[in-house]
Scaffold this motif. Structure first.
Motif, mmCIF file in Angstrom:
data_model
loop_
_atom_site.group_PDB
_atom_site.id
_atom_site.type_symbol
_atom_site.label_atom_id
_atom_site.label_comp_id
_atom_site.label_asym_id
_atom_site.label_seq_id
_atom_site.Cartn_x
_atom_site.Cartn_y
_atom_site.Cartn_z
ATOM 1 N N ASN A 152 2.431 13.748 -13.017
ATOM 2 C CA ASN A 152 1.178 13.586 -12.275
ATOM 3 C C ASN A 152 1.270 14.136 -10.867
ATOM 4 O O ASN A 152 0.248 14.344 -10.213
ATOM 5 N N TRP B 197 -8.418 16.843 3.831
ATOM 6 C CA TRP B 197 -7.736 15.710 3.184
ATOM 7 C C TRP B 197 -7.969 14.440 3.983
ATOM 8 O O TRP B 197 -7.898 14.440 5.216
ATOM 9 N N GLU B 198 -8.187 13.341 3.272
ATOM 10 C CA GLU B 198 -8.574 12.099 3.936
ATOM 11 C C GLU B 198 -7.507 11.004 3.906
ATOM 12 O O GLU B 198 -7.566 10.065 4.676
ATOM 13 N N ARG B 199 -6.545 11.105 3.003
ATOM 14 C CA ARG B 199 -5.513 10.060 2.940
ATOM 15 C C ARG B 199 -4.181 10.721 2.635
ATOM 16 O O ARG B 199 -3.847 11.001 1.490
ATOM 17 N N VAL B 200 -3.416 10.995 3.702
ATOM 18 C CA VAL B 200 -2.188 11.783 3.605
ATOM 19 C C VAL B 200 -1.034 11.003 4.222
ATOM 20 O O VAL B 200 -1.194 10.379 5.276
ATOM 21 N N ASP C 12 -2.921 2.834 -3.374
ATOM 22 C CA ASP C 12 -3.535 3.778 -4.295
ATOM 23 C C ASP C 12 -4.429 4.745 -3.519
ATOM 24 O O ASP C 12 -4.953 4.415 -2.453
ATOM 25 N N GLY C 13 -4.606 5.923 -4.076
ATOM 26 C CA GLY C 13 -5.536 6.880 -3.475
ATOM 27 C C GLY C 13 -4.932 7.819 -2.460
ATOM 28 O O GLY C 13 -5.654 8.569 -1.806
ATOM 29 N N SER D 129 -3.694 11.069 -1.610
ATOM 30 C CA SER D 129 -3.860 12.338 -2.332
ATOM 31 C C SER D 129 -2.670 13.272 -2.144
ATOM 32 O O SER D 129 -2.312 14.018 -3.055
ATOM 33 N N HIS D 130 -2.066 13.249 -0.941
ATOM 34 C CA HIS D 130 -0.990 14.196 -0.642
ATOM 35 C C HIS D 130 0.150 13.518 0.116
ATOM 36 O O HIS D 130 -0.092 12.673 0.984
ATOM 37 N N THR E 203 2.314 9.124 -3.950
ATOM 38 C CA THR E 203 1.101 9.711 -4.512
ATOM 39 C C THR E 203 1.234 9.766 -6.030
ATOM 40 O O THR E 203 2.302 9.497 -6.580
ATOM 41 N N ALA F 174 -3.159 8.495 -11.472
ATOM 42 C CA ALA F 174 -3.948 9.503 -10.757
ATOM 43 C C ALA F 174 -3.087 10.730 -10.464
ATOM 44 O O ALA F 174 -1.861 10.663 -10.449
ATOM 45 N N GLY G 159 -1.552 13.656 -8.039
ATOM 46 C CA GLY G 159 -1.140 13.727 -6.641
ATOM 47 C C GLY G 159 -0.430 15.036 -6.364
ATOM 48 O O GLY G 159 -0.034 15.755 -7.287
#
Length: 489
Positions: free
Chosen positions: A317, A343-346, A410-411, A413-414, A434, A439, A441
């Motif tokens: 994943n 990107w919003e959540r790194v 969770d969530g 992304s990177h 991630t 999900a 990642g």
């Protein structure tokens, strides 16, 4: 005389006095004509103006309205729950929690968390620990090992009634973890799993208000105690915590405790607990080094060994990339990757605390909502930062490996490795932040002249080669200076 007065006002003996037009209206909006008086309002007397020749009649004192009754709040409606409400069909190759003999209160909580089937380590560990055996588990974070030992602990405490005579500071189960973040996460998971059981969960961590933690300890019995070694020793040496009633002891991330130099403190703690043949001991580690196995032999009795391969964590994943980039260009690449792609959540990892601080300061200066997580950050701020990142208020979290351990959000992304880790296992831990819960990642690592030599050992651990890429030219352009946004946490 009374008859004369009544005749004078035109009232018969049998007719009651009519209420005055100024009489108060009841709370229902109607007058109290012919009804019981409203006890919540004063009773008004009818106004009577006698003629001059009549003898004044002294009015009777108004009755005192009784105090309204204090009504009790209605009890919440408890919807009965039965095991039949948690229906999970058997599937080949999967183990259900129904396949173990777990208390209904625990099964109810497991259903609330949405876990119908066990992860591999849960299925294997519970098969031994629910039978009372000691166990050693090799597993990375994200495999479900926390729930494995918590379910075992809760089952033990529910099956065995607590002693009749017991001090407040005598926990029945003890979990030791190396970092404050991991302790907080374990305690949160424990609270979720015990919410229908009546068991109490407490945490002891450094960097938090000592007196506040002490008040919690003095207020109620402690069933499950989750702690870092140093703060637990503080309470133990002061005589506030006694470990002679510990029935189950868990050492989580034993390899990390070795690396951080906590083993002497852990030895002191274990000496305060019952002998190893009188308690159940569970030990978990990401690696089975010779030192870890030596500790396991000292602290466990005929343990069952469960191993979950690291490849399960570095899952398919997670899409892995490595950019070959000069050290001087790393920040430009980081900023442009985040900014250009929105990107919003790194999560960004670096090896040293000073690197983490500089990266975070530069991002904030350039208008990116970022925060740092390292051993230098006070604990109350670290918890606030994690909550802000979890809620999406913080866009980029920059962290060291120690602070990054045990973060389950969770969530994300990177994951970006600003510097490659010195220990290959840490690479797996990092990218495991991630691609969680099924999900997809992405992990991107910057390999510079100072850290590219770490790549071969990482590839050996993963069992495959990761090709290096040259970043596109537009991602290496200079950063346009911006006024920093107010940091929201």
């Amino acid at each position: 005389m009374l008859k004369a007065l009544k005749k004078m006002f035109g009232k018969s003996e049998a007719e009651p006095l009519a209420p005055d037009s100024s009489a108060p209206v009841s709370i229902t909006g109607s007058r109290n004509d012919g009804e019981q008086p409203d006890r919540t309002a004063p009773v008004a007397q009818p106004k009577v103006t006698p003629p001059e020749q009549a003898k004044p009649v002294e009015a009777a004192p108004a009755p005192v309205a009784p105090k309204p009754r204090r009504e009790r709040a209605p009890k919440p409606v408890v919807i009965p729950w039965k095991l039949e409400d948690f229906a999970v069909e058997p599937q080949e190759g999967k183990t259900r929690f129904h396949d173990f003999k777990l208390a209904p209160e625990l099964m109810h909580a497991i259903q609330d968390l949405g876990f119908p089937y066990c992860t591999p380590i849960q299925a294997q560990v519970l098969g031994f620990t629910l039978a009372g055996k000691d166990a050693i588990g090799r597993a990375q974070t994200g495999t479900g090992k926390t729930a494995a030992f918590l379910i075992s602990i809760i089952t033990q405490l529910l099956q065995t009634p607590p002693p009749k005579e017991r001090y407040m500071g005598e926990p029945r189960a003890l979990i030791i973890a190396p970092t404050r973040e991991l302790v907080v996460q374990i305690a949160k998971d424990a609270a979720d799993l015990t919410k229908y059981t009546g068991l109490n969960v407490m945490t002891f961590v450094g960097g938090m208000d000592f007196d506040k933690q002490l008040k919690h300890l003095e207020a109620r019995h402690c069933d499950i105690l989750v702690a870092t070694p140093g703060r637990l020793l503080d309470f133990n040496q002061r005589g506030d915590v006694h470990l002679d009633m510990v029935e189950v002891m868990v050492l989580d991330e034993a390899d990390r405790m070795l690396d951080m130099g906590f083993i002497p403190q852990v030895r002191q703690i274990i000496r305060q607990t019952p002998p190893k043949d009188e308690r159940q001991t569970l030990l978990f580690s990401a690696t089975f080094t010779e030192d870890v196995m030596n500790l396991a032999k000292q602290w466990t009795t005929d343990p069952s060994i469960v191993e979950i391969e690291a490849l399960n964590v570095a899952s398919e994943n997670v899409e892995q990339h490595i950019y070959a980039v000069a050290g001087a260009d790393k920040y430009k690449l980081l900023y442009n990757l985040i900014n250009d792609n929105g990107w919003e959540r790194v999560m960004v990892f670096a090896n040293r605390k000073d690197e983490v601080r500089r990266i975070e300061e530069r991002l904030v200066r350039d208008g990116v909502n970022a925060a740092q997580l390292s051993g230098d950050v006070p604990q109350h701020k670290r918890i606030k930062t994690l909550e802000g990142f979890r809620e999406g208020k913080i866009r980029v979290l920059v962290a060291t490996d120690v602070a990054g351990r045990g973060i389950h959000i969770d969530g994300i992304s990177h994951v970006i490795n600003f510097t490659l880790p010195e220990v290959p296992d840490d690479y797996v831990h990092r990218i495991g932040r991630t691609g969680r819960a099924g999900a997809a990642g992405v992990s991107i690592s910057f390999a510079g002249e100072d850290d590219s030599y770490q790549l071969p050992s990482i590839e050996t651990l993963l069992g495959r080669k990761i090709s290096c890429e040259t970043p596109p030219t537009h991602l290496l352009r200079p950063v346009e200076r911006k006024r920093p946004q107010a940091e929201t946490q």
